[in-house]
Design a protein around this motif. Structure first.
Motif, PDB file in Angstrom:
ATOM      1  N   MET A 107      57.516  42.459  42.779  1.00  0.00           N
ATOM      2  CA  MET A 107      56.906  41.219  42.314  1.00  0.00           C
ATOM      3  C   MET A 107      55.601  41.596  41.617  1.00  0.00           C
ATOM      4  N   ILE A 108      55.486  41.208  40.376  1.00  0.00           N
ATOM      5  CA  ILE A 108      54.284  41.474  39.601  1.00  0.00           C
ATOM      6  C   ILE A 108      53.539  40.150  39.425  1.00  0.00           C
ATOM      7  N   ALA A 109      52.293  40.150  39.791  1.00  0.00           N
ATOM      8  CA  ALA A 109      51.425  38.989  39.571  1.00  0.00           C
ATOM      9  C   ALA A 109      50.337  39.435  38.604  1.00  0.00           C
ATOM     10  N   ALA A 110      50.073  38.610  37.601  1.00  0.00           N
ATOM     11  CA  ALA A 110      49.048  38.949  36.617  1.00  0.00           C
ATOM     12  C   ALA A 110      48.119  37.767  36.422  1.00  0.00           C
ATOM     13  N   GLY A 111      46.875  38.072  36.218  1.00  0.00           N
ATOM     14  CA  GLY A 111      45.898  37.017  36.010  1.00  0.00           C
ATOM     15  C   GLY A 111      44.522  37.603  35.845  1.00  0.00           C
ATOM     16  N   ARG A 112      43.529  36.838  36.297  1.00  0.00           N
ATOM     17  CA  ARG A 112      42.144  37.244  36.145  1.00  0.00           C
ATOM     18  C   ARG A 112      41.365  36.932  37.408  1.00  0.00           C
ATOM     19  N   TYR A 113      40.429  37.800  37.710  1.00  0.00           N
ATOM     20  CA  TYR A 113      39.481  37.549  38.783  1.00  0.00           C
ATOM     21  C   TYR A 113      38.194  37.063  38.135  1.00  0.00           C
ATOM     22  N   LEU A 114      37.746  35.893  38.547  1.00  0.00           N
ATOM     23  CA  LEU A 114      36.464  35.367  38.112  1.00  0.00           C
ATOM     24  C   LEU A 114      35.499  35.546  39.285  1.00  0.00           C
ATOM     25  N   ASP A 115      34.578  36.467  39.126  1.00  0.00           N
ATOM     26  CA  ASP A 115      33.671  36.828  40.213  1.00  0.00           C
ATOM     27  C   ASP A 115      32.249  36.381  39.921  1.00  0.00           C
ATOM     28  N   ARG A 116      31.560  35.983  40.984  1.00  0.00           N
ATOM     29  CA  ARG A 116      30.116  35.788  40.942  1.00  0.00           C
ATOM     30  C   ARG A 116      29.503  36.912  41.771  1.00  0.00           C
ATOM     31  N   PHE A 117      28.491  37.526  41.222  1.00  0.00           N
ATOM     32  CA  PHE A 117      27.800  38.629  41.883  1.00  0.00           C
ATOM     33  C   PHE A 117      26.342  38.240  42.080  1.00  0.00           C
ATOM     34  N   GLU A 118      25.758  38.743  43.162  1.00  0.00           N
ATOM     35  CA  GLU A 118      24.330  38.568  43.391  1.00  0.00           C
ATOM     36  C   GLU A 118      23.743  39.895  43.837  1.00  0.00           C
ATOM     37  N   ARG A 120      20.970  41.311  46.070  1.00  0.00           N
ATOM     38  CA  ARG A 120      20.076  40.948  47.166  1.00  0.00           C
ATOM     39  C   ARG A 120      19.483  42.234  47.731  1.00  0.00           C
ATOM     40  N   ASP A 121      18.195  42.247  47.884  1.00  0.00           N
ATOM     41  CA  ASP A 121      17.491  43.446  48.367  1.00  0.00           C
ATOM     42  C   ASP A 121      17.902  44.680  47.566  1.00  0.00           C
ATOM     43  N   GLY A 122      18.095  44.476  46.264  1.00  0.00           N
ATOM     44  CA  GLY A 122      18.419  45.585  45.357  1.00  0.00           C
ATOM     45  C   GLY A 122      19.874  45.998  45.339  1.00  0.00           C
ATOM     46  N   VAL A 123      20.754  45.296  46.071  1.00  0.00           N
ATOM     47  CA  VAL A 123      22.164  45.679  46.178  1.00  0.00           C
ATOM     48  C   VAL A 123      23.051  44.573  45.616  1.00  0.00           C
ATOM     49  N   TRP A 124      23.901  44.959  44.663  1.00  0.00           N
ATOM     50  CA  TRP A 124      24.877  44.022  44.100  1.00  0.00           C
ATOM     51  C   TRP A 124      26.090  43.925  45.006  1.00  0.00           C
ATOM     52  N   LYS A 125      26.556  42.697  45.241  1.00  0.00           N
ATOM     53  CA  LYS A 125      27.825  42.459  45.927  1.00  0.00           C
ATOM     54  C   LYS A 125      28.419  41.174  45.383  1.00  0.00           C
ATOM     55  N   ILE A 126      29.674  40.953  45.709  1.00  0.00           N
ATOM     56  CA  ILE A 126      30.362  39.738  45.281  1.00  0.00           C
ATOM     57  C   ILE A 126      29.946  38.587  46.191  1.00  0.00           C
ATOM     58  N   SER A 127      29.591  37.458  45.578  1.00  0.00           N
ATOM     59  CA  SER A 127      29.275  36.265  46.367  1.00  0.00           C
ATOM     60  C   SER A 127      30.426  35.262  46.344  1.00  0.00           C
ATOM     61  N   HIS A 128      31.281  35.325  45.309  1.00  0.00           N
ATOM     62  CA  HIS A 128      32.473  34.469  45.263  1.00  0.00           C
ATOM     63  C   HIS A 128      33.508  35.089  44.331  1.00  0.00           C
ATOM     64  N   ARG A 129      34.754  35.041  44.758  1.00  0.00           N
ATOM     65  CA  ARG A 129      35.873  35.473  43.913  1.00  0.00           C
ATOM     66  C   ARG A 129      36.849  34.317  43.777  1.00  0.00           C
ATOM     67  N   HIS A 130      37.304  34.100  42.540  1.00  0.00           N
ATOM     68  CA  HIS A 130      38.336  33.098  42.267  1.00  0.00           C
ATOM     69  C   HIS A 130      39.450  33.794  41.503  1.00  0.00           C
ATOM     70  N   ALA A 131      40.635  33.840  42.077  1.00  0.00           N
ATOM     71  CA  ALA A 131      41.806  34.429  41.408  1.00  0.00           C
ATOM     72  C   ALA A 131      42.478  33.344  40.571  1.00  0.00           C
ATOM     73  N   VAL A 132      42.639  33.623  39.294  1.00  0.00           N
ATOM     74  CA  VAL A 132      43.309  32.723  38.361  1.00  0.00           C
ATOM     75  C   VAL A 132      44.596  33.423  37.936  1.00  0.00           C
ATOM     76  N   TYR A 133      45.729  32.771  38.122  1.00  0.00           N
ATOM     77  CA  TYR A 133      47.022  33.401  37.859  1.00  0.00           C
ATOM     78  C   TYR A 133      47.537  33.005  36.481  1.00  0.00           C
ATOM     79  N   ASP A 134      48.040  33.983  35.734  1.00  0.00           N
ATOM     80  CA  ASP A 134      48.570  33.740  34.391  1.00  0.00           C
ATOM     81  C   ASP A 134      50.096  33.817  34.340  1.00  0.00           C
ATOM     82  N   TRP A 135      50.705  34.758  35.052  1.00  0.00           N
ATOM     83  CA  TRP A 135      52.164  34.865  35.072  1.00  0.00           C
ATOM     84  C   TRP A 135      52.598  35.772  36.219  1.00  0.00           C
TER      85      TRP A 135
END
Length: 174
Positions: A107-118, A120-135
């Motif tokens: 099963m192949i799923a394809a799409g896009r990850y829309l990420d928000r990064f922040e 904090r204290d000099g370190v980048w991490k993901i604060s929110h991920r939204h998976a958007v599916y295309d096919w």
């Protein structure tokens, strides 16, 4: 020039989080998955919506039902403004599994990850991920490689037994 360098380094740090999350999924590495998210991060994968920690529990419970996965990431674009960034990354995720009627499929799923990064204290991490599916596509699996212990090929596996972990350890030994 300092601002341009900070933006470049920030984009690279955010892109590394996207790639590390994909690696963690394919290796079923819970600690690696948790490491990319801020402790209060959230995730929306369509079939799952909740905290990032709950997502990690959900996905690490789901992945063992598949023989193997491979998440391919491309077209990673990150926009940075101070300590905040947004990103879009295309994905194609291959899942070797068994169909409802017992046949081996991919099963192949394809799409896009829309990420928000922040940062904090000099370190980048993901604060929110939204998976958007295309096919997606379900294909008959045609893997013909000899996967027996005597095979000349080295195959990936889930968990710390994957050759990746020994390979990364060579950095500390050299």
């Amino acid at each position: 020039m300092a601002d341009a360098l900070d933006i470049l380094l920030s984009k690279q740090a955010c892109a590394e989080l996207v790639y590390t999350l994909a690696r963690g999924l394919d290796r079923c590495d819970r600690d690696m998955l948790l490491s990319v998210f801020h402790s209060d991060a959230t995730d929306d994968h369509g079939g799952f919506k909740g905290t990032a920690a709950e997502f990690v529990d959900w996905v690490t419970g789901l992945l063992p039902s598949m023989e193997r996965t491979q998440h391919l990431i491309g077209n990673v674009l990150i926009d940075v403004k101070g300590d905040h960034a947004v990103g879009e990354a295309c994905f194609m995720a291959n899942h070797d599994m068994t169909s409802a009627d017992g046949k081996p499929i991919r099963m192949i799923a394809a799409g896009r990850y829309l990420d928000r990064f922040e940062r904090r204290d000099g370190v980048w991490k993901i604060s929110h991920r939204h998976a958007v599916y295309d096919w997606n596509a379900n294909l008959e699996r045609t893997d013909t490689w000899d996967r027996s212990p005597g095979s000349p090929r080295v195959f990936g596996e889930r968990g710390k037994g994957d050759p990746l972990y020994a390979h990364r350890a060579t950095l500390n030994n050299g």
